[in-house]
Design a protein around this motif. Sequence first.
Motif, mmCIF file in Angstrom:
data_model
loop_
_atom_site.group_PDB
_atom_site.id
_atom_site.type_symbol
_atom_site.label_atom_id
_atom_site.label_comp_id
_atom_site.label_asym_id
_atom_site.label_seq_id
_atom_site.Cartn_x
_atom_site.Cartn_y
_atom_site.Cartn_z
ATOM 1 N N PRO A 146 -6.471 9.170 12.099
ATOM 2 C CA PRO A 146 -7.250 9.849 11.057
ATOM 3 C C PRO A 146 -8.127 8.861 10.297
ATOM 4 C CG PRO A 146 -5.000 9.527 10.314
ATOM 5 C CD PRO A 146 -5.056 9.022 11.718
ATOM 6 N N GLU A 147 -9.302 9.306 9.900
ATOM 7 C CA GLU A 147 -10.154 8.484 9.051
ATOM 8 C C GLU A 147 -9.607 8.502 7.636
ATOM 9 O OE1 GLU A 147 -14.240 9.892 10.008
ATOM 10 O OE2 GLU A 147 -14.756 8.355 8.534
ATOM 11 N N LEU A 148 -9.101 9.674 7.282
ATOM 12 C CA LEU A 148 -8.528 9.860 5.950
ATOM 13 C C LEU A 148 -7.125 10.426 6.115
ATOM 14 C CD1 LEU A 148 -8.624 10.146 2.850
ATOM 15 C CD2 LEU A 148 -9.751 12.341 3.175
ATOM 16 N N MET A 149 -6.155 9.698 5.543
ATOM 17 C CA MET A 149 -4.769 10.125 5.694
ATOM 18 C C MET A 149 -4.251 10.580 4.343
ATOM 19 S SD MET A 149 -1.989 8.191 7.947
ATOM 20 C CE MET A 149 -1.336 6.895 6.964
ATOM 21 N N LEU A 150 -3.656 11.773 4.322
ATOM 22 C CA LEU A 150 -3.125 12.325 3.078
ATOM 23 C C LEU A 150 -1.604 12.312 3.142
ATOM 24 C CD1 LEU A 150 -6.078 13.255 2.926
ATOM 25 C CD2 LEU A 150 -5.300 15.425 2.043
ATOM 26 N N LEU A 151 -0.984 11.556 2.252
ATOM 27 C CA LEU A 151 0.478 11.451 2.280
ATOM 28 C C LEU A 151 1.063 12.128 1.046
ATOM 29 C CD1 LEU A 151 0.701 7.661 3.260
ATOM 30 C CD2 LEU A 151 0.833 9.635 4.785
ATOM 31 N N ASP A 152 1.902 13.127 1.274
ATOM 32 C CA ASP A 152 2.509 13.845 0.158
ATOM 33 C C ASP A 152 3.905 13.285 -0.107
ATOM 34 O OD1 ASP A 152 2.991 15.612 -1.860
ATOM 35 O OD2 ASP A 152 2.636 17.420 -0.681
ATOM 36 N N GLU A 153 4.019 12.496 -1.173
ATOM 37 C CA GLU A 153 5.279 11.864 -1.570
ATOM 38 C C GLU A 153 5.992 11.175 -0.410
ATOM 39 O OE1 GLU A 153 7.724 13.909 -4.262
ATOM 40 O OE2 GLU A 153 6.134 15.223 -4.981
ATOM 41 N N PRO A 154 5.370 10.143 0.153
ATOM 42 C CA PRO A 154 5.950 9.490 1.335
ATOM 43 C C PRO A 154 7.299 8.813 1.088
ATOM 44 C CG PRO A 154 4.055 8.261 0.516
ATOM 45 C CD PRO A 154 4.079 9.556 -0.223
ATOM 46 N N THR A 155 7.629 8.474 -0.144
ATOM 47 C CA THR A 155 8.911 7.786 -0.366
ATOM 48 C C THR A 155 9.933 8.683 -1.052
ATOM 49 O OG1 THR A 155 8.389 6.937 -2.558
ATOM 50 C CG2 THR A 155 7.671 5.606 -0.680
ATOM 51 N N GLN A 156 9.610 9.976 -1.162
ATOM 52 C CA GLN A 156 10.500 10.874 -1.891
ATOM 53 C C GLN A 156 11.891 10.929 -1.251
ATOM 54 O OE1 GLN A 156 10.722 14.804 -1.062
ATOM 55 N NE2 GLN A 156 10.673 15.581 -3.153
ATOM 56 N N GLY A 157 12.910 10.854 -2.064
ATOM 57 C CA GLY A 157 14.278 10.986 -1.574
ATOM 58 C C GLY A 157 14.803 9.792 -0.798
ATOM 59 N N MET A 158 14.156 8.638 -0.940
ATOM 60 C CA MET A 158 14.573 7.478 -0.143
ATOM 61 C C MET A 158 15.334 6.463 -0.975
ATOM 62 S SD MET A 158 11.460 6.496 2.276
ATOM 63 C CE MET A 158 10.901 7.650 3.495
ATOM 64 N N GLY A 159 16.196 5.735 -0.278
ATOM 65 C CA GLY A 159 16.883 4.632 -0.918
ATOM 66 C C GLY A 159 15.922 3.463 -1.115
ATOM 67 N N HIS A 160 16.358 2.470 -1.887
ATOM 68 C CA HIS A 160 15.510 1.355 -2.259
ATOM 69 C C HIS A 160 14.905 0.634 -1.052
ATOM 70 C CE1 HIS A 160 14.002 -1.703 -4.883
ATOM 71 N NE2 HIS A 160 14.516 -2.634 -4.095
ATOM 72 N N GLU A 161 15.737 0.385 -0.032
ATOM 73 C CA GLU A 161 15.250 -0.371 1.123
ATOM 74 C C GLU A 161 14.202 0.397 1.917
ATOM 75 O OE1 GLU A 161 18.165 -2.095 3.882
ATOM 76 O OE2 GLU A 161 19.030 -2.919 2.029
ATOM 77 N N ASP A 162 14.461 1.703 2.098
ATOM 78 C CA ASP A 162 13.519 2.536 2.829
ATOM 79 C C ASP A 162 12.182 2.592 2.095
ATOM 80 O OD1 ASP A 162 14.993 3.112 5.039
ATOM 81 O OD2 ASP A 162 15.855 4.956 4.219
ATOM 82 N N VAL A 163 12.248 2.668 0.760
ATOM 83 C CA VAL A 163 11.022 2.728 -0.032
ATOM 84 C C VAL A 163 10.177 1.493 0.258
ATOM 85 C CG1 VAL A 163 10.087 2.593 -2.375
ATOM 86 C CG2 VAL A 163 11.968 4.154 -1.876
ATOM 87 N N HIS A 164 10.822 0.357 0.258
ATOM 88 C CA HIS A 164 10.102 -0.887 0.501
ATOM 89 C C HIS A 164 9.466 -0.889 1.888
ATOM 90 C CE1 HIS A 164 9.072 -5.078 0.107
ATOM 91 N NE2 HIS A 164 9.597 -5.288 1.314
ATOM 92 N N ARG A 165 10.246 -0.446 2.885
ATOM 93 C CA ARG A 165 9.738 -0.468 4.256
ATOM 94 C C ARG A 165 8.552 0.481 4.424
ATOM 95 N NH1 ARG A 165 14.263 0.726 8.170
ATOM 96 N NH2 ARG A 165 13.573 2.824 7.733
ATOM 97 N N VAL A 166 8.684 1.691 3.849
ATOM 98 C CA VAL A 166 7.594 2.661 3.985
ATOM 99 C C VAL A 166 6.345 2.175 3.244
ATOM 100 C CG1 VAL A 166 6.868 4.996 3.342
ATOM 101 C CG2 VAL A 166 9.068 4.634 4.453
ATOM 102 N N THR A 167 6.545 1.527 2.088
ATOM 103 C CA THR A 167 5.399 0.995 1.355
ATOM 104 C C THR A 167 4.632 -0.011 2.207
ATOM 105 O OG1 THR A 167 6.734 1.206 -0.641
ATOM 106 C CG2 THR A 167 4.702 -0.056 -0.839
ATOM 107 N N GLU A 168 5.381 -0.868 2.890
ATOM 108 C CA GLU A 168 4.729 -1.858 3.762
ATOM 109 C C GLU A 168 3.991 -1.187 4.911
ATOM 110 O OE1 GLU A 168 4.126 -5.002 3.055
ATOM 111 O OE2 GLU A 168 5.079 -4.268 1.208
#
Lengths: 258, 311
Positions: free
Chosen positions: A169-191
């Motif tokens: 996609p040229e433009l990607m829309l992410l709706d709450e990509p880290t919602q409901g995640m533990g601390h480690e998962d949040v970090h990984r998804v952010t990266e």
Amino acid sequence: MNANDPILETLNLVKEFKGFVAVNGVSLKLKRGSIHALIGPNGAGKTTVFNLLTKFLAPSSGMIFFNGVDITGERPAQTARRGIVRSFQISAVFPHMSVLENVRVALQRRLGNSYRFWQPENSLLQLNEHAMALLADVGLETFADTLTVELPYGRKRALELATTLATEPELMLLDEPTQGMGHEDVHRVTEMIRKAAVNRTILMVEHNMSVVSSIADTITVMQRGSVIAEGSYAEVSANPQVIEAYMGTTDTALQGAH
Amino acid sequence: MRLTTYVYIALAALAVLAPLIGLYPVFVMKLLCFAIFACAFNLLLGYTGLLSFGHAAYFGAAAYTTGYLVKTLHWTPEVAILGGMALAAFSGLIVGAMAIRRQGIYFAMITLALAQMLYFVCLQLKLTGGEDGLQGVPRGNLFGMLSLSNDTTMYYFVLALFVTVFLLIRRIVHSPFGQILKAIRENEPRAVSLGYDVERYKLLAFVLSTTLAGLAGSLKTLVFGFATLSDVHWSMSGEVILMTLLGGVGTFFGPVLGAGIVVALQDNLADKVGSWVSVIIGAIFVVCVMAFRRGLVGEAQAFFGRKKKTA
């Protein structure tokens, strides 16, 4: 087209549900190549904006331009093929297909054989290599043959990201990509998001302020269907209206997670 | 999955030898016609997730068309069958285009309403013979050469078409198109967001299903030599749902087994218990819905699947 032109622009977008205005005159400009966050308290209209941009809902009034083209009246699948691909608030995967097949469904569209009901399935094998590469990017290569329903939640979101990226996609829309995640998962998804943002524009709804502050270039704050502030994290978090929207008082500064 | 292979080999042998071991060919042909019908219906309910409550319309429309083409216009049977299928495909396209955007019960109601309209058209038209239907339709000569009036010849013709349909449906399900159907069934908004016009995929699946239902109807006319109002009656739509659910929706062999059971019960019980046969089939259906939701084949698969996992 000028590289400085916004990739997506909305003019006075309004969405009314019977007697209730969910989105009220929102005008957004997304800068090409940036990560743009949409934040605001619950019920501010963020997800409705997403649904309007991807045509899952039709606006009551207002216009949407993508790369200068008016896409206000298009069908959702058409908009997706133009290059605006979204993810969903609840992880959107195909649960009873394998992890590899999930990504392959997204790749298959470009192959142009999706209406061929007489063709054997192994005509899709040529996509496996590309699919595996995409899975490797999000650390899922060892799960390729797993049935998706069996993946843990965080991995499902990673798969969703890989599937979305598969459509390039040229433009990607992410709706709450880290919602409901533990601390480690949040970090990984952010990266992962940071990596995915290269040569791409991202608009994300996110509640986790540490994620927003670390990767978003521009932040738009919504409240009760309207935009109340826009700017960098430093600018927005110092805005008294924003602090009040979040805290109900101007005494405390906007801090940390929501 | 070895077991499945053996079952298929045994069934194939039984099907090929059926006329030689004294099975009444007309009965087996009836069974195969309804098996084709149920397989076509299963493609829609089991693999696309759409419940049509008016599939008799396509079965019946093709039955009348083939009857008319053979009896009045003296077409050869294979062209008349293609004619019946073409009409079934065309009506599927029209009905599908109107109904496909609706979900669940609304989709079922629209398909039922349009099928009822066809029923009354068939009742009123001169072409279809009104209440009498089309009687005395000859089987004719296949490709103008091979006479089908012999039951054994006709049987192998029907069997060949059944096997073709069975394999075709397997292919459709395991095709690039089948993958997208599965994705739509699993998560429709996600399929849309990946750029698939889901309505077009559903419509194609609908038309494929009605076309094959048409084949079943056309063959039925040739086997029995008549097409009547019961072919377009709503109870025929109900029967095909029953067959599919009883055998196992979303399994390849379930609809065949379901058709076998229903046809066998109807044929063997009708002269013994009269109209009580509907009550008996109804009771079986209730038991099936309460106790084995997945149908006979579905339950068997689940059972052997569990066994395999624990072993």
